[in-house]
Design a protein around this motif. Structure first.
Motif, PDB file in Angstrom:
ATOM      1  N   ILE A 111     -39.391  99.885  20.707  1.00  0.00           N
ATOM      2  CA  ILE A 111     -40.063 100.672  19.667  1.00  0.00           C
ATOM      3  C   ILE A 111     -40.049  99.944  18.333  1.00  0.00           C
ATOM      4  O   ILE A 111     -41.076  99.858  17.637  1.00  0.00           O
ATOM      5  CB  ILE A 111     -39.384 102.046  19.535  1.00  0.00           C
ATOM      6  N   ALA A 112     -38.888  99.390  17.968  1.00  0.00           N
ATOM      7  CA  ALA A 112     -38.770  98.721  16.665  1.00  0.00           C
ATOM      8  C   ALA A 112     -39.638  97.482  16.590  1.00  0.00           C
ATOM      9  O   ALA A 112     -40.224  97.177  15.537  1.00  0.00           O
ATOM     10  CB  ALA A 112     -37.312  98.362  16.399  1.00  0.00           C
ATOM     11  N   SER A 113     -39.761  96.757  17.695  1.00  0.00           N
ATOM     12  CA  SER A 113     -40.480  95.489  17.665  1.00  0.00           C
ATOM     13  C   SER A 113     -41.982  95.658  17.523  1.00  0.00           C
ATOM     14  O   SER A 113     -42.703  94.674  17.285  1.00  0.00           O
ATOM     15  CB  SER A 113     -40.172  94.677  18.930  1.00  0.00           C
ATOM     16  N   THR A 114     -42.481  96.881  17.669  1.00  0.00           N
ATOM     17  CA  THR A 114     -43.907  97.109  17.468  1.00  0.00           C
ATOM     18  C   THR A 114     -44.209  98.115  16.355  1.00  0.00           C
ATOM     19  O   THR A 114     -45.368  98.276  15.973  1.00  0.00           O
ATOM     20  CB  THR A 114     -44.569  97.612  18.766  1.00  0.00           C
ATOM     21  N   ASN A 115     -43.194  98.781  15.821  1.00  0.00           N
ATOM     22  CA  ASN A 115     -43.434  99.767  14.768  1.00  0.00           C
ATOM     23  C   ASN A 115     -42.759  99.443  13.439  1.00  0.00           C
ATOM     24  O   ASN A 115     -43.119 100.031  12.414  1.00  0.00           O
ATOM     25  CB  ASN A 115     -42.968 101.150  15.238  1.00  0.00           C
ATOM     26  N   LEU A 116     -41.780  98.564  13.446  1.00  0.00           N
ATOM     27  CA  LEU A 116     -41.037  98.266  12.226  1.00  0.00           C
ATOM     28  C   LEU A 116     -41.209  96.834  11.748  1.00  0.00           C
ATOM     29  O   LEU A 116     -40.498  96.400  10.848  1.00  0.00           O
ATOM     30  CB  LEU A 116     -39.538  98.554  12.449  1.00  0.00           C
ATOM     31  N   VAL A 117     -42.120  96.081  12.333  1.00  0.00           N
ATOM     32  CA  VAL A 117     -42.290  94.678  11.970  1.00  0.00           C
ATOM     33  C   VAL A 117     -43.060  94.549  10.649  1.00  0.00           C
ATOM     34  O   VAL A 117     -43.854  95.414  10.281  1.00  0.00           O
ATOM     35  CB  VAL A 117     -43.014  93.895  13.087  1.00  0.00           C
TER      36      VAL A 117
END
Length: 374
Positions: free
Chosen positions: A95-101
């Protein structure tokens, strides 16, 4: 208006979106490449063996510093899970690698405004926080163990090990191979993502040209009262994203079209979060883990993203932080001038060219080494 003229307007809109965001993509991928080279995948995996808050936090930070390509992120998540990482940290990384980058935040700022950037990053954290308990309910431990042992079908898009030497990130960046490794990671991200980006810009441009705003307003039930509409939109948004086949930052241009067409803030957020459940990625989960696990992951992500969009979208609306829905958004995307965007794009083009050249030099050196010692 003729069909050919409308198609031309759609292509012009797509080019405008690409022009507005080009420099930010290069900057984001360059920073991501440095971080990918500096972070040890083996050390990361060793820290994610338990579903603790600390493991989830580490996975979230590592994901935010990773690639924004959904396919690459899913492949890394697969590797983490199959090598012994717990389910919750593995999904938190995804989730983080596609929403928090970084690059996603910059593109959202350029196309939709700072409110969407803030909501995307805050919502990404809320998404992860909701996912942890939801995954425990929907994905039993027995199914996770079966997924670890699943004999998967061959599939690509994995970054692989960086292979830099050193115990700390500083030591790894001092490695003589650091620059070519960073250049290789940069080139790999572009090779994996350019089709998604191209599809996103073209689909977004064509929909902006061909589909009238009232279609989106009808689809997303804009006639309902605000809170009923929000409840409906956070479910409809992911369904539209699933069928668009566009993932990662490639779906931002279409999100801009939806927002310009009058879709609710929470509905657009849900659409953005849904890059992880587009049909090609569900099929990738099936190949990695089997059909039951793929459906369980899809259901977990769907429920979590809908609730996250509902909470964050409703919160921004209550606080009066919704950005204006500009009626001239399409016109602004097709205006070209010698402004800061031009100079930033020229600098970005030079940086990208240099990194690709370094990557090709590394590949040529590897081929020469293989021929000499083979």
């Amino acid at each position: 208006m003729s069909l050919l003229h409308t198609a031309g307007q759609g292509l012009l809109m797509a080019a405008g979106m690409a022009w507005k965001t080009g420099w930010s993509l290069v900057l984001g991928f360059a920073i991501s490449a440095v971080l990918q080279a500096a972070v040890s995948a083996d050390a990361l995996r060793d820290k994610l063996g338990r579903s603790s808050a600390r493991s989830v936090a580490i996975a979230t930070a590592a994901g935010a510093a990773s690639s924004s390509c959904s396919y690459a992120s899913s492949a890394i998540m697969r590797t983490l899970l199959k090598k012994g990482a717990a389910l919750a940290p593995s999904l938190a990384f995804l989730i983080a690698s596609t929403n928090l980058v970084l690059e996603l935040g910059i593109i959202l700022f350029l196309l939709l405004g700072w409110q969407f950037t803030a909501a995307e990053w805050i919502g990404g954290l809320v998404f992860i926080a909701i996912m942890v308990p939801v995954s425990r309910v929907l994905i039993p431990h027995r199914l996770v163990e079966q997924a670890r042992r699943h004999e998967e079908e061959e599939s690509g898009h994995d970054h692989g090990a960086m292979g830099l030497k050193g115990d700390t990130w500083r030591d790894r960046l001092r490695d003589p191979d650091a620059l070519p490794t960073i250049a290789g990671a940069f080139a790999m991200d572009w090779r994996m993502l350019w089709k998604d980006l191209l599809a996103g810009f073209v689909i977004g441009g064509m929909l902006a040209a061909f589909v009238p705003d009232h279609f989106w307003q009808t689809l997303f039930l804009s006639h309902l009262p605000p809170w009923e509409r929000l409840l409906a939109d956070v479910v409809i948004g992911p369904l539209v994203a699933m069928l668009s086949f566009v993932c990662s930052i490639g779906n931002v241009p279409l999100a801009a079209v939806l927002w310009g067409g009058g879709i609710s803030f929470g509905g657009v957020l849900a659409f953005l979060y849904a890059d992880l459940i587009v049909l090609p990625l569900i099929d990738a989960y099936r190949r990695y883990f089997g059909m039951r696990m793929a459906l369980a992951i899809g259901a977990t992500l769907f429920v979590s993203m809908a609730l996250a969009a509902l909470l964050v979208g409703g919160g921004f609306e209550l606080l009066g932080l919704l950005p204006p829905q500009h009626g001239d958004a399409k016109a602004s995307m097709t205006e070209f001038s010698f402004d800061y965007t031009f100079y930033l794009n020229m600098a970005a083009l030079a940086l990208a060219g240099w990194l690709f050249w370094q990557s090709r030099r590394r590949a040529a050196g590897d081929d020469h080494h293989a021929l000499h010692y083979g």
